[in-house]
Design an enzyme around this catalytic site. Structure first.
Site, PDB file in Angstrom:
ATOM      1  N   THR A  72       0.759  -1.244  -0.033  1.00  0.00           N
ATOM      2  CA  THR A  72      -0.031  -0.045  -0.024  1.00  0.00           C
ATOM      3  C   THR A  72       0.871   1.272   0.013  1.00  0.00           C
ATOM      4  OG1 THR A  72      -1.848  -1.065   1.266  1.00  0.00           O
ATOM      5  CG2 THR A  72      -1.859   1.344   1.109  1.00  0.00           C
ATOM      6  N   ASN A 151      -5.407  -8.837  -8.115  1.00  0.00           N
ATOM      7  CA  ASN A 151      -5.519  -9.825  -6.957  1.00  0.00           C
ATOM      8  C   ASN A 151      -6.775 -10.504  -6.870  1.00  0.00           C
ATOM      9  OD1 ASN A 151      -6.049  -6.750  -6.536  1.00  0.00           O
ATOM     10  ND2 ASN A 151      -7.029  -7.382  -4.881  1.00  0.00           N
ATOM     11  N   SER A 199       5.165  -6.313  -2.264  1.00  0.00           N
ATOM     12  CA  SER A 199       4.797  -6.519  -0.673  1.00  0.00           C
ATOM     13  C   SER A 199       5.358  -7.895  -0.174  1.00  0.00           C
ATOM     14  CB  SER A 199       3.171  -6.428  -0.620  1.00  0.00           C
ATOM     15  OG  SER A 199       2.799  -6.879   0.593  1.00  0.00           O
ATOM     16  N   THR A 237      12.554   4.811  11.376  1.00  0.00           N
ATOM     17  CA  THR A 237      13.463   3.747  11.443  1.00  0.00           C
ATOM     18  C   THR A 237      13.133   2.557  10.790  1.00  0.00           C
ATOM     19  OG1 THR A 237      13.876   4.745  13.713  1.00  0.00           O
ATOM     20  CG2 THR A 237      14.562   2.411  13.328  1.00  0.00           C
ATOM     21  N   CYS A 324     -15.886  -6.285   0.689  1.00  0.00           N
ATOM     22  CA  CYS A 324     -16.904  -5.883   1.058  1.00  0.00           C
ATOM     23  C   CYS A 324     -16.465  -4.493   1.974  1.00  0.00           C
ATOM     24  CB  CYS A 324     -17.868  -6.680   1.860  1.00  0.00           C
ATOM     25  SG  CYS A 324     -18.042  -8.303   1.354  1.00  0.00           S
TER      26      CYS A 324
HETATM   27  C1  LIG Z   1      -1.931  -6.988  -1.083  1.00  0.00           C
HETATM   28  C2  LIG Z   1      -2.006  -6.080  -2.336  1.00  0.00           C
HETATM   29  C3  LIG Z   1      -1.686  -4.646  -1.676  1.00  0.00           C
HETATM   30  C4  LIG Z   1      -1.232  -4.132  -0.661  1.00  0.00           C
HETATM   31  O1  LIG Z   1      -0.363  -4.735   0.039  1.00  0.00           O
HETATM   32  P1  LIG Z   1      -0.036  -4.669   1.679  1.00  0.00           P
HETATM   33  O2  LIG Z   1       1.384  -4.934   1.737  1.00  0.00           O
HETATM   34  O3  LIG Z   1      -0.967  -5.303   2.166  1.00  0.00           O
HETATM   35  O4  LIG Z   1      -0.225  -3.196   2.012  1.00  0.00           O
HETATM   36  C5  LIG Z   1      -1.345  -4.105  -3.153  1.00  0.00           C
HETATM   37  N1  LIG Z   1      -1.542  -4.328  -4.127  1.00  0.00           N
HETATM   38  C6  LIG Z   1      -2.092  -5.670  -4.556  1.00  0.00           C
HETATM   39  C7  LIG Z   1      -2.227  -6.084  -5.793  1.00  0.00           C
HETATM   40  C8  LIG Z   1      -2.321  -6.451  -3.129  1.00  0.00           C
HETATM   41  O5  LIG Z   1      -2.672  -7.836  -3.731  1.00  0.00           O
END
Ligand SMILES: *Cc1c(COP(=O)(O)O)cnc(C)c1O
Length: 386
Positions: A72, A151, A199, A237, A324
């Site tokens: 994110t 996703n 991520s 940090t 949701c």
């Molecule tokens: C899970 C996801 C995110 C967010 O990643 P986080 O590490 O949970 O903040 C962003 N983009 C996609 C496509 C994701 O599947």
């Protein structure tokens, strides 16, 4: 009861090699990477090793990788940071209608700041149209952001082609590769991207850690301010255990890609073929341009949420395609973007496997699912059995 975890697009189990790599940095070598004494230097060294592991996994230079708090934050820095940095060149951004909220919401925020955003439509398989992209480009366009793998429905976008359009028109190009690393090849030069988000917890690393690739020479403005760590783009940090875990997870994802993708594809296809034999179900997304671990299905006449709860009682963990909102049950914006009627979007179920799943897991799902579906269909006011 058997437990079958099939929600790996939501999060994944931390692998043993990742956990082992991280553990020393919680309580034995717990220094701050900015400190000058030995334990601080150890932290800095561990972080640079991790940076190399991430860079190597995506074909980048170590100087082009910054650590963030997750996918994110990487998406926010990329989209908002690039838009702000390029403001004097224009105010137009192009993205798609099926992006993750981590890209979608920053775009909405930028609209409030006076930017114009084009949300590209997708076809019925969830693939962005290159014609629509070409039509959308204006001299004012400063950024394109299109995700690599979706996703919800697992669709793989034509990132190389989009990258070519971006390059021809001198537009910055960002992709969210959170769901693609470890499933399909991710190379920043092959993809032609300037910015790429990752991520940790989607690739058997820890939660709360991510990385952003920023191609050399790409201008990005900080979106938050502080001690100036990570080239000023992510103050605070550094999360050394998380960073070490992220590095190890990326190394494993790239190293084992072929083997893992073959395994996941086998399980995915077994599940899809097994379920879609029934007449009351259809596959959402593309059959071919699809992540190796994703099966997203729509069941007629029944609600995805009911399926999730009944499957949970049998030890199977899956999710609805729809995220949701807390206030109301909204159908997934991704499924609606495919042109699906809301009642069908509500009946969707997402299974996302991982290297930890087995053929027996899939056999078990194929064993318990038809009964659940029959029960729910019999209860459905929408279903008329004649
Ligand atoms: C899970 C996801 C995110 C967010 O990643 P986080 O590490 O949970 O903040 C962003 N983009 C996609 C496509 C994701 O599947």
């Amino acid at each position: 009861m058997r437990q079958v975890y099939l929600d790996n697009a939501a999060t994944t189990q931390v692998s043993d090699e990742v956990l082992d790599a991280m553990l020393p940095y919680f309580n034995r070598s717990f220094g701050n990477a900015s400190s000058l004494y030995q334990m601080g230097r150890q932290a800095a060294e561990a972080m640079e090793k991790a940076r190399e592991q991430v860079a190597n996994a995506i074909g980048a230079d170590t100087k082009e990788v910054i650590f963030t708090s997750g996918g994110t934050e990487s998406d926010n820095i990329a989209v908002i940071g690039a838009a702000h940095a390029m403001r004097e060149h224009g105010n137009h951004i192009i993205t798609s209608t099926i992006e993750h909220p981590a890209v979608m919401e920053p775009c909405r925020h930028l609209e409030k700041e006076g930017y114009e955003v084009t949300y590209l439509p997708v076809d019925c398989e969830g693939i962005v149209s290159l014609d629509a992209l070409n039509d959308a480009v204006t001299p004012n366009t400063i950024l394109i952001s299109v995700m690599h793998v979706n996703n919800e429905i697992g669709t793989i976008q034509p990132i190389e082609e989009i990258g070519r359009v971006a390059k021809e028109n001198d537009i910055l190009f960002h992709t969210d590769a959170v769901q693609s690393l470890g499933k399909i090849p991710v190379d920043v030069d092959d993809l032609g991207v300037d910015l790429l988000s990752l991520s940790g917890h989607k690739i058997h690393g820890p939660k709360g850690i991510g990385a952003l690739f920023v191609r050399k020479g790409t201008r990005v403005k900080a979106v938050e301010y502080g001690g100036g760590q990570e080239r000023g783009l992510r103050s605070g940090t550094e999360n050394i255990p998380g960073i070490v875990g992220m590095g190890q997870a990326c190394e494993a994802a790239a190293r084992d890609l072929e083997k893992n993708a073959a395994h996941m594809t086998r399980l995915r296809d077994k599940l899809i073929d097994g379920i879609t034999k029934e007449e009351y179900v259809r596959l959402n997304g593309s059959r071919t341009m699809r992540s190796p671990n994703n099966a997203n299905l729509s069941f007629h006449y029944i609600e995805g949420e009911s399926l999730v709860l009944m499957l949970d009682m049998k030890g199977v963990e899956a999710s609805t395609g729809s995220a949701c909102s807390s206030k109301e049950l909204q159908a997934s914006h991704v499924l609606l973007a495919l042109g699906m009627p809301p009642e069908q979007a509500h009946g969707s179920l997402r299974f996302t496997n991982s290297i930890y799943n087995t053929e027996e897991d899939i056999d078990y799902v194929l064993d318990v699912l038809p009964d659940i579906v029959q029960k729910l269909m019999a209860m459905s006011p929408l279903y008329k059995p004649y």
